[in-house]
Design a protein around this motif. Structure first.
Motif, PDB file in Angstrom:
ATOM      1  N   ASP A 163       0.825  -1.206   0.000  1.00  0.00           N
ATOM      2  CA  ASP A 163       0.000   0.000   0.000  1.00  0.00           C
ATOM      3  C   ASP A 163       0.858   1.255   0.000  1.00  0.00           C
ATOM      4  N   LEU A 164       1.925   1.248   0.805  1.00  0.00           N
ATOM      5  CA  LEU A 164       2.779   2.430   0.902  1.00  0.00           C
ATOM      6  C   LEU A 164       3.610   2.635  -0.361  1.00  0.00           C
ATOM      7  N   ILE A 165       4.054   1.557  -0.965  1.00  0.00           N
ATOM      8  CA  ILE A 165       4.797   1.679  -2.225  1.00  0.00           C
ATOM      9  C   ILE A 165       3.896   2.277  -3.302  1.00  0.00           C
ATOM     10  N   ASP A 166       2.679   1.763  -3.410  1.00  0.00           N
ATOM     11  CA  ASP A 166       1.723   2.302  -4.381  1.00  0.00           C
ATOM     12  C   ASP A 166       1.463   3.784  -4.111  1.00  0.00           C
ATOM     13  N   PHE A 167       1.359   4.124  -2.838  1.00  0.00           N
ATOM     14  CA  PHE A 167       1.100   5.513  -2.456  1.00  0.00           C
ATOM     15  C   PHE A 167       2.246   6.428  -2.884  1.00  0.00           C
ATOM     16  N   LEU A 168       3.484   6.004  -2.648  1.00  0.00           N
ATOM     17  CA  LEU A 168       4.627   6.841  -3.009  1.00  0.00           C
ATOM     18  C   LEU A 168       4.731   7.028  -4.520  1.00  0.00           C
ATOM     19  N   VAL A 169       4.424   5.989  -5.283  1.00  0.00           N
ATOM     20  CA  VAL A 169       4.438   6.115  -6.745  1.00  0.00           C
ATOM     21  C   VAL A 169       3.384   7.132  -7.182  1.00  0.00           C
ATOM     22  N   ALA A 170       2.183   7.036  -6.588  1.00  0.00           N
ATOM     23  CA  ALA A 170       1.110   7.981  -6.924  1.00  0.00           C
ATOM     24  C   ALA A 170       1.455   9.389  -6.458  1.00  0.00           C
ATOM     25  N   TYR A 171       2.099   9.491  -5.313  1.00  0.00           N
ATOM     26  CA  TYR A 171       2.482  10.801  -4.784  1.00  0.00           C
ATOM     27  C   TYR A 171       3.497  11.476  -5.702  1.00  0.00           C
ATOM     28  N   ALA A 172       4.460  10.691  -6.194  1.00  0.00           N
ATOM     29  CA  ALA A 172       5.463  11.235  -7.118  1.00  0.00           C
ATOM     30  C   ALA A 172       4.801  11.726  -8.404  1.00  0.00           C
ATOM     31  N   GLU A 173       3.847  10.953  -8.905  1.00  0.00           N
ATOM     32  CA  GLU A 173       3.119  11.380 -10.106  1.00  0.00           C
ATOM     33  C   GLU A 173       2.334  12.655  -9.830  1.00  0.00           C
ATOM     34  N   GLY A 174       1.762  12.734  -8.628  1.00  0.00           N
ATOM     35  CA  GLY A 174       0.988  13.914  -8.264  1.00  0.00           C
ATOM     36  C   GLY A 174       1.827  15.172  -8.172  1.00  0.00           C
ATOM     37  N   LEU A 175       3.068  15.033  -7.733  1.00  0.00           N
ATOM     38  CA  LEU A 175       3.950  16.196  -7.643  1.00  0.00           C
ATOM     39  C   LEU A 175       4.255  16.792  -9.015  1.00  0.00           C
ATOM     40  N   SER A 176       4.152  15.971 -10.048  1.00  0.00           N
ATOM     41  CA  SER A 176       4.396  16.450 -11.408  1.00  0.00           C
ATOM     42  C   SER A 176       3.111  16.889 -12.106  1.00  0.00           C
ATOM     43  N   SER A 177       1.974  16.735 -11.432  1.00  0.00           N
ATOM     44  CA  SER A 177       0.680  17.101 -11.998  1.00  0.00           C
ATOM     45  C   SER A 177       0.441  18.599 -11.836  1.00  0.00           C
ATOM     46  N   PRO A 178      -0.629  19.155 -12.443  1.00  0.00           N
ATOM     47  CA  PRO A 178      -0.932  20.579 -12.255  1.00  0.00           C
ATOM     48  C   PRO A 178      -1.058  20.987 -10.788  1.00  0.00           C
ATOM     49  N   ILE A 179      -1.718  20.172  -9.964  1.00  0.00           N
ATOM     50  CA  ILE A 179      -1.848  20.545  -8.555  1.00  0.00           C
ATOM     51  C   ILE A 179      -0.503  20.500  -7.859  1.00  0.00           C
ATOM     52  N   GLY A 180       0.326  19.526  -8.216  1.00  0.00           N
ATOM     53  CA  GLY A 180       1.658  19.449  -7.616  1.00  0.00           C
ATOM     54  C   GLY A 180       2.509  20.645  -7.986  1.00  0.00           C
ATOM     55  N   ARG A 181       2.487  21.020  -9.270  1.00  0.00           N
ATOM     56  CA  ARG A 181       3.257  22.182  -9.715  1.00  0.00           C
ATOM     57  C   ARG A 181       2.693  23.470  -9.116  1.00  0.00           C
ATOM     58  N   ALA A 182       1.366  23.534  -8.990  1.00  0.00           N
ATOM     59  CA  ALA A 182       0.749  24.722  -8.394  1.00  0.00           C
ATOM     60  C   ALA A 182       1.142  24.857  -6.932  1.00  0.00           C
ATOM     61  N   LEU A 183       1.182  23.737  -6.215  1.00  0.00           N
ATOM     62  CA  LEU A 183       1.604  23.778  -4.816  1.00  0.00           C
ATOM     63  C   LEU A 183       3.049  24.245  -4.697  1.00  0.00           C
ATOM     64  N   ALA A 184       3.896  23.772  -5.602  1.00  0.00           N
ATOM     65  CA  ALA A 184       5.304  24.191  -5.580  1.00  0.00           C
ATOM     66  C   ALA A 184       5.418  25.691  -5.837  1.00  0.00           C
ATOM     67  N   GLN A 185       4.658  26.197  -6.799  1.00  0.00           N
ATOM     68  CA  GLN A 185       4.668  27.630  -7.098  1.00  0.00           C
ATOM     69  C   GLN A 185       4.120  28.429  -5.915  1.00  0.00           C
ATOM     70  N   ALA A 186       3.038  27.937  -5.326  1.00  0.00           N
ATOM     71  CA  ALA A 186       2.427  28.645  -4.200  1.00  0.00           C
ATOM     72  C   ALA A 186       3.321  28.624  -2.968  1.00  0.00           C
ATOM     73  N   THR A 187       4.080  27.551  -2.799  1.00  0.00           N
ATOM     74  CA  THR A 187       5.000  27.465  -1.661  1.00  0.00           C
ATOM     75  C   THR A 187       6.022  28.585  -1.721  1.00  0.00           C
TER      76      THR A 187
END
Length: 211
Positions: free
Chosen positions: A89-113
């Protein structure tokens, strides 16, 4: 004629929800593309396909618009299934989390940070959005503790240990984040957790309690 926001208010529910979703989705995409400072209401309206008065009237403050967009799209953006196998479960989560960081919301969060420095409202929204994205992992750890699968350890502390390396991999871009990397991170963290005596839980500060 009434503008989009007036018609949406007159018909709460479906239409209003669609207009709001379109505006927030457009805001997220534009923040990811141009940053918070580069956000223009006219561009938001154009991308969302609504009258610009809909944006101005409902979000007269740009910080509030960005905050709402981040919070809306961060929720449930990184799902975590409970298969009964914590490691998988945690491995699947980290893979999805990494994909999310490259998504529009992930990039937006990085910009907003970056933009949040000195802006308390935006900083709070960024923190809340990050917390939302990792909430499912914390709940999975809590269930693992309750079931006796792992010793009693602060779930926030564990998720920070897991997510930190992923964030570094994705944002530094020196090496690709792969499933093999996710497996190594999870194995290191779980090995450390299971080496802890159940009678000596670790707090979020990293200090063991008791003697």
């Amino acid at each position: 004629m009434a503008d989009d926001s007036t018609r949406a208010a007159a018909r709460p529910g479906g239409r209003n929800a669609r207009v709001r979703a379109q505006i927030l989705a457009a805001t997220t995409e534009l923040v990811a593309r141009n940053g918070v400072a580069g956000l223009r209401y006219e561009e938001v309206a154009d991308l969302a396909g609504v009258n610009k008065n809909s944006v101005y009237r409902n979000w007269p403050d740009r910080t509030k618009l960005v905050s709402d967009a981040l919070l809306d799209y961060a929720e449930d953006s990184v799902p975590l299934n409970d298969s009964g196998d914590l490691r998988r479960d945690l491995i699947d989560f980290l893979v999805a989390y990494a994909e999310g960081l490259s998504s529009p919301i992930g990039r937006a969060l990085a910009q907003a940070t970056v933009a949040a420095s000195g802006n308390a409202d935006l900083d709070e929204a960024v923190r809340a959005a990050h917390d939302q994205r990792l909430a499912t992992a914390r709940r999975r750890f809590d269930r693992a503790v309750e079931s006796g699968e792992i010793p009693s350890v602060d779930s926030y502390f564990l998720v920070e240990l897991l997510s930190g390396p992923v964030y570094a991999y994705v944002n530094r871009r020196r090496r690709p984040f792969t499933r093999d990397v996710a497996e190594q991170i999870v194995d290191v963290v779980l090995t450390g957790v299971r080496a802890i005596s159940p009678a000596v839980p670790v707090t979020g500060s990293g200090r063991r309690t008791g003697r």
